[in-house]
Design a protein around this motif. Structure first.
Motif, PDB file in Angstrom:
ATOM      1  N   GLU A 220       0.820  -1.226   0.000  1.00 31.72           N
ATOM      2  CA  GLU A 220       0.000   0.000   0.000  1.00 31.72           C
ATOM      3  C   GLU A 220       0.844   1.263   0.000  1.00 31.72           C
ATOM      4  OE1 GLU A 220      -2.899  -0.165   3.071  1.00 31.72           O
ATOM      5  OE2 GLU A 220      -3.941  -1.816   2.092  1.00 31.72           O
ATOM      6  N   ARG A 221       2.085   1.141   0.440  1.00 35.21           N
ATOM      7  CA  ARG A 221       2.893   2.351   0.548  1.00 35.21           C
ATOM      8  C   ARG A 221       3.907   2.491  -0.585  1.00 35.21           C
ATOM      9  NH1 ARG A 221       5.006   2.323   6.455  1.00 35.21           N
ATOM     10  NH2 ARG A 221       5.646   4.445   6.020  1.00 35.21           N
ATOM     11  N   LEU A 222       3.877   1.575  -1.551  1.00 33.25           N
ATOM     12  CA  LEU A 222       4.785   1.705  -2.698  1.00 33.25           C
ATOM     13  C   LEU A 222       4.091   2.442  -3.846  1.00 33.25           C
ATOM     14  CD1 LEU A 222       7.347  -0.731  -4.077  1.00 33.25           C
ATOM     15  CD2 LEU A 222       5.864   0.453  -5.670  1.00 33.25           C
ATOM     16  N   GLU A 223       4.751   3.460  -4.323  1.00 30.69           N
ATOM     17  CA  GLU A 223       4.241   4.179  -5.490  1.00 30.69           C
ATOM     18  C   GLU A 223       5.379   4.291  -6.501  1.00 30.69           C
ATOM     19  OE1 GLU A 223       1.111   7.494  -4.206  1.00 30.69           O
ATOM     20  OE2 GLU A 223       3.102   7.786  -3.360  1.00 30.69           O
ATOM     21  N   ALA A 224       5.055   4.038  -7.772  1.00 27.64           N
ATOM     22  CA  ALA A 224       6.033   4.233  -8.849  1.00 27.64           C
ATOM     23  C   ALA A 224       5.361   5.087  -9.916  1.00 27.64           C
ATOM     24  CB  ALA A 224       6.456   2.898  -9.425  1.00 27.64           C
ATOM     25  N   ALA A 225       6.139   5.941 -10.571  1.00 29.17           N
ATOM     26  CA  ALA A 225       5.548   6.810 -11.597  1.00 29.17           C
ATOM     27  C   ALA A 225       6.569   7.059 -12.706  1.00 29.17           C
ATOM     28  CB  ALA A 225       5.115   8.132 -10.978  1.00 29.17           C
ATOM     29  N   VAL A 226       6.039   7.185 -13.903  1.00 27.80           N
ATOM     30  CA  VAL A 226       6.884   7.477 -15.068  1.00 27.80           C
ATOM     31  C   VAL A 226       6.487   8.849 -15.609  1.00 27.80           C
ATOM     32  CG1 VAL A 226       7.480   6.755 -17.425  1.00 27.80           C
ATOM     33  CG2 VAL A 226       7.134   5.030 -15.646  1.00 27.80           C
ATOM     34  N   GLY A 227       7.486   9.662 -15.926  1.00 25.75           N
ATOM     35  CA  GLY A 227       7.242  10.988 -16.505  1.00 25.75           C
ATOM     36  C   GLY A 227       7.845  11.075 -17.889  1.00 25.75           C
ATOM     37  N   MET A 228       7.470  12.162 -18.574  1.00 23.98           N
ATOM     38  CA  MET A 228       7.826  12.201 -19.994  1.00 23.98           C
ATOM     39  C   MET A 228       7.759  13.636 -20.492  1.00 23.98           C
ATOM     40  SD  MET A 228       7.949  10.558 -22.855  1.00 23.98           S
ATOM     41  CE  MET A 228       7.805  11.200 -24.479  1.00 23.98           C
ATOM     42  N   SER A 229       8.662  14.033 -21.347  1.00 29.47           N
ATOM     43  CA  SER A 229       8.520  15.337 -22.020  1.00 29.47           C
ATOM     44  C   SER A 229       8.997  15.235 -23.454  1.00 29.47           C
ATOM     45  CB  SER A 229       9.320  16.419 -21.306  1.00 29.47           C
ATOM     46  OG  SER A 229       9.149  17.646 -22.012  1.00 29.47           O
ATOM     47  N   ARG A 230       8.267  15.950 -24.307  1.00 28.25           N
ATOM     48  CA  ARG A 230       8.676  16.044 -25.717  1.00 28.25           C
ATOM     49  C   ARG A 230       9.021  17.494 -26.056  1.00 28.25           C
ATOM     50  NH1 ARG A 230       9.662  12.384 -29.352  1.00 28.25           N
ATOM     51  NH2 ARG A 230       8.009  12.829 -30.859  1.00 28.25           N
ATOM     52  N   LYS A 231       9.098  18.326 -25.044  1.00 25.11           N
ATOM     53  CA  LYS A 231       9.421  19.730 -25.315  1.00 25.11           C
ATOM     54  C   LYS A 231      10.848  19.823 -25.837  1.00 25.11           C
ATOM     55  CE  LYS A 231       6.341  21.936 -21.964  1.00 25.11           C
ATOM     56  NZ  LYS A 231       5.331  22.453 -22.863  1.00 25.11           N
ATOM     57  N   TRP A 232      11.098  20.819 -26.677  1.00 20.35           N
ATOM     58  CA  TRP A 232      12.440  21.000 -27.242  1.00 20.35           C
ATOM     59  C   TRP A 232      13.348  21.792 -26.301  1.00 20.35           C
ATOM     60  CZ3 TRP A 232      14.829  18.895 -31.394  1.00 20.35           C
ATOM     61  CH2 TRP A 232      14.031  18.202 -32.303  1.00 20.35           C
ATOM     62  N   ASP A 233      12.780  22.749 -25.603  1.00 20.11           N
ATOM     63  CA  ASP A 233      13.598  23.590 -24.720  1.00 20.11           C
ATOM     64  C   ASP A 233      14.043  22.776 -23.494  1.00 20.11           C
ATOM     65  OD1 ASP A 233      14.448  26.395 -23.773  1.00 20.11           O
ATOM     66  OD2 ASP A 233      13.307  25.556 -22.081  1.00 20.11           O
ATOM     67  N   ALA A 234      15.347  22.801 -23.229  1.00 19.55           N
ATOM     68  CA  ALA A 234      15.919  21.948 -22.181  1.00 19.55           C
ATOM     69  C   ALA A 234      15.273  22.215 -20.821  1.00 19.55           C
ATOM     70  CB  ALA A 234      17.428  22.163 -22.112  1.00 19.55           C
ATOM     71  N   HIS A 235      15.160  23.482 -20.433  1.00 19.43           N
ATOM     72  CA  HIS A 235      14.620  23.822 -19.116  1.00 19.43           C
ATOM     73  C   HIS A 235      13.163  23.357 -18.997  1.00 19.43           C
ATOM     74  CE1 HIS A 235      14.964  26.309 -15.404  1.00 19.43           C
ATOM     75  NE2 HIS A 235      13.642  26.243 -15.502  1.00 19.43           N
ATOM     76  N   GLU A 236      12.395  23.670 -20.014  1.00 17.96           N
ATOM     77  CA  GLU A 236      10.968  23.311 -20.010  1.00 17.96           C
ATOM     78  C   GLU A 236      10.795  21.785 -19.967  1.00 17.96           C
ATOM     79  OE1 GLU A 236       8.232  25.262 -19.837  1.00 17.96           O
ATOM     80  OE2 GLU A 236       9.741  26.785 -19.345  1.00 17.96           O
ATOM     81  N   ALA A 237      11.639  21.092 -20.726  1.00 12.55           N
ATOM     82  CA  ALA A 237      11.550  19.618 -20.756  1.00 12.55           C
ATOM     83  C   ALA A 237      11.880  19.046 -19.383  1.00 12.55           C
ATOM     84  CB  ALA A 237      12.496  19.060 -21.808  1.00 12.55           C
ATOM     85  N   GLY A 238      12.916  19.592 -18.745  1.00 12.96           N
ATOM     86  CA  GLY A 238      13.298  19.121 -17.410  1.00 12.96           C
ATOM     87  C   GLY A 238      12.154  19.292 -16.424  1.00 12.96           C
ATOM     88  N   LYS A 239      11.531  20.462 -16.493  1.00 12.53           N
ATOM     89  CA  LYS A 239      10.414  20.750 -15.583  1.00 12.53           C
ATOM     90  C   LYS A 239       9.251  19.786 -15.826  1.00 12.53           C
ATOM     91  CE  LYS A 239       9.029  25.286 -14.343  1.00 12.53           C
ATOM     92  NZ  LYS A 239       8.999  26.725 -14.629  1.00 12.53           N
ATOM     93  N   GLU A 240       8.948  19.616 -17.109  1.00  5.44           N
ATOM     94  CA  GLU A 240       7.776  18.800 -17.435  1.00  5.44           C
ATOM     95  C   GLU A 240       7.973  17.333 -17.037  1.00  5.44           C
ATOM     96  OE1 GLU A 240       4.718  18.964 -21.009  1.00  5.44           O
ATOM     97  OE2 GLU A 240       6.529  17.903 -21.642  1.00  5.44           O
ATOM     98  N   VAL A 241       9.169  16.821 -17.287  1.00  4.83           N
ATOM     99  CA  VAL A 241       9.379  15.400 -16.979  1.00  4.83           C
ATOM    100  C   VAL A 241       9.329  15.171 -15.463  1.00  4.83           C
ATOM    101  CG1 VAL A 241      11.942  15.392 -16.952  1.00  4.83           C
ATOM    102  CG2 VAL A 241      10.724  13.353 -17.631  1.00  4.83           C
ATOM    103  N   ALA A 242       9.862  16.117 -14.701  1.00  7.29           N
ATOM    104  CA  ALA A 242       9.825  15.972 -13.237  1.00  7.29           C
ATOM    105  C   ALA A 242       8.395  16.151 -12.710  1.00  7.29           C
ATOM    106  CB  ALA A 242      10.761  16.990 -12.591  1.00  7.29           C
TER     107      ALA A 242
END
Lengths: 427, 133
Positions: free
Chosen positions: A4-26
């Motif tokens: 019950e206390r284990l959570e896993a999650a996958v994130g993803m970004s297709r943005k081209w701008d490095a900063h924006e992509a980093g933010k979105e994936v996190a």
């Protein structure tokens, strides 16, 4: 296991701008977790090098990620997750679980002093994990993969036909690797250094890569990014860990003996006392003229040679470069007895079944490392691989395509592999 | 053209280093181009001859797309032209790449673009049907 206390999650970004992509994936990961992640695995393609840079990419990630989260990762040729298959973009997998003690470490100069780099990591993470009460032990590694030296005279050294150049090219590869750290990955030596005192760990890993140009790639460690480094996530947990490897390669029955090798056994000079390149074409039955700079890495994965390690592990070797009379491989040959293997698109895809179906159903999360050569060879057909994975293990997985795959069973030696499909699932 | 979501998908594809030109096209007609309408200068030099060859290939697509033709590619000079055909239509996503490019990696992103465009086309078709209903 405290399900019950284990959570896993996958994130993803297709943005081209490095900063924006980093933010979105996190953000994509953090929003799905109700408590801070125990660790954060971050991967991207090389494109952000030209679209803001990796400093900005990591800044974007840390705009969102809770301070102090253990983070490792690197650049890969492509990846697959529950969103799709990509050769451009960024992805992450994070796990939040109380029954897990985590440590991360980094070692540098993997091409110049590989064993030392591995040992440096052990010194950083082992003392922290030794205190853990949890019995199941796991390491995830990202090691800098090989890079191709570029010279005015020889270009990127994928195919050099002049047989008189063999010796000088081998020498150049050696010097370039040690002096400039441009050349052979030497990941096996990194792994040996890392695992010497951590034999009881199960290990999965990937060698970093760019877009299969083999020029420049990076490893991520917390807020920094490096070249020619090894980054490692280690954890002890009560989760059950299952590791499986498959290839989809068939023995052809054609065999030979390595009678001359050098450069840490990456370069095979002769087979059966004859120039290695001649024997390769003779045994595979293909014409030298077929292979060009443009198609070499789409053809050689179908015709790898295979060596069997003394612990029974198969090591496949697609030819990375034809250097005059010599064959250059992406990792060190582990035996002098070789067999020529063959593959087809279908056999590479079906290898996935072999790995995944041998594992128990319904893992909490799954990490998979595979070879960029398989990605280059299969192209868009990797969507078939994804369908098979989604059918068997669900959403929480990350498949990474790099320049080499690292794997190790507990209490057995570590292996750097190529052209393999390696699955670590956690229950 | 600027508001066309398909053009935005093409913009993304064209940003890849090895994609020198891309478009959605059919015989004798380019339906959608990337928003800035420009290709890599390398392609401009050989565009006329590639364009003529493309029209011939579209003849084959017209003939066989109903039979399940999915992809065609041809190599001319230092370039390869890849056609990803939209099922049961005479339209294709077309990209021109260097002959020495790592085509496997490009294929994955071509396939992603093709899937996105198909989705957009499906939505556009649905909107049209609603408007005429």
């Amino acid at each position: 296991m405290d399900e019950e206390r284990l959570e896993a999650a996958v994130g993803m970004s297709r943005k081209w701008d490095a900063h924006e992509a980093g933010k979105e994936v996190a953000r994509g990961v953090i929003q799905k977790l109700s408590s801070p992640p125990s660790f954060f695995l971050l991967f991207s393609t090389i494109h952000y090098d030209k679209h803001g840079g990796f400093e900005e990419f990591l800044n974007g990630v840390w705009d969102v990620l809770p301070e102090g989260t253990p983070l490792i990762g690197g650049t890969v040729a492509g990846f697959m997750n529950n969103y799709g298959c990509y050769t451009r973009g960024a992805t992450a997998l994070a796990v939040s679980y109380p029954n897990m003690d985590v440590a991360v470490g980094v070692g540098h100069n993997t091409k110049r002093s590989p064993r030392k780099a591995g040992k440096t990591v052990t010194k950083k993470i082992k003392p922290k994990l030794d205190k853990s009460k949890f019995q199941n032990k796991f390491l995830f590694t990202v090691i800098s993969g090989p890079t191709l030296p570029k010279s005015k005279m020889f270009g990127t050294m994928k195919i050099i036909k002049d047989t008189k150049s063999s010796k000088i090219l081998s020498k150049l590869t050696n010097v370039s690797t040690r002096m400039n750290q441009i050349g052979l990955g030497r990941e096996t030596e990194v792994l040996n250094g890392l695992c010497e005192e951590m034999m009881d760990y199960t290990l999965l890993g990937i060698s970093s890569n760019d877009d299969n140009k083999y020029l420049s790639h990076y490893q991520f460690f917390n807020k920094e990014f490096y070249k020619n480094s090894v980054v490692v996530l280690g954890f002890n947990t009560d989760l059950k860990i299952c590791l499986s490897t498959s290839y989809g390669l068939k023995p052809t029955g054609e065999k030979a003996k390595i009678t001359g090798s050098e450069n840490w056994n990456y370069i095979v000079k002769s087979l059966d006392n004859k120039p290695a390149v001649n024997v390769f074409f003779e045994k595979t039955g293909i014409s030298k003229e077929i292979i060009t700079e443009g198609n070499i890495h789409r053809i050689t994965p179908f015709l790898p040679i295979g060596c069997t390690h003394n612990d029974g592990t198969l090591h496949p070797y697609p030819v990375a470069s034809f250097l005059g009379n010599y064959l250059l491989f992406g990792h060190d040959t582990v035996s002098t007895e070789i067999e020529f293997l063959s593959a087809s698109g279908e056999s590479l895809i079906n290898a996935v079944d072999e790995s995944i179906k041998s594992l128990p159903k319904n893992p909490c999360f799954t990490l998979i490392s595979s070879c960029a050569g398989r990605l280059e060879t299969l192209g868009k057909e990797i969507y078939q691989v994804r369908s098979k994975i989604m059918n068997e293990i669900g959403d929480n997985f990350l498949l990474l395509y790099g320049l080499g795959e690292e794997r190790k069973d507990s209490m057995k030696p570590p292996h750097l592999l190529q052209e393999s499909f390696n699955v670590a699932s956690f229950y | 053209m600027r508001d066309d979501p398909i053009a935005v998908v093409l913009d993304d594809l064209l940003k890849l280093d090895d994609v020198l030109a891309c478009m959605v096209a059919r015989c004798n007609m380019i339906s959608v181009m990337p928003t800035n309408d420009s290709f890599d200068p390398q392609v401009n030099q050989v565009w006329d001859i590639i364009h003529r060859a493309m029209d011939d290939v579209f003849g084959v697509i017209r003939e066989y797309s109903q039979a399940g033709l999915g992809e065609i590619e041809f190599r001319m000079q230092d370039f390869e032209t890849l056609f990803y055909i939209f099922p049961d239509t005479e339209n294709a996503l077309v990209a021109i790449v260097p002959a020495l490019a790592n085509k496997g990696l490009i294929e994955v992103e071509m396939e992603n673009a093709r899937r996105e465009i198909l989705k957009i086309m499906g939505e556009q078709e649905k909107d049209k049907m609603l408007a005429t209903a």
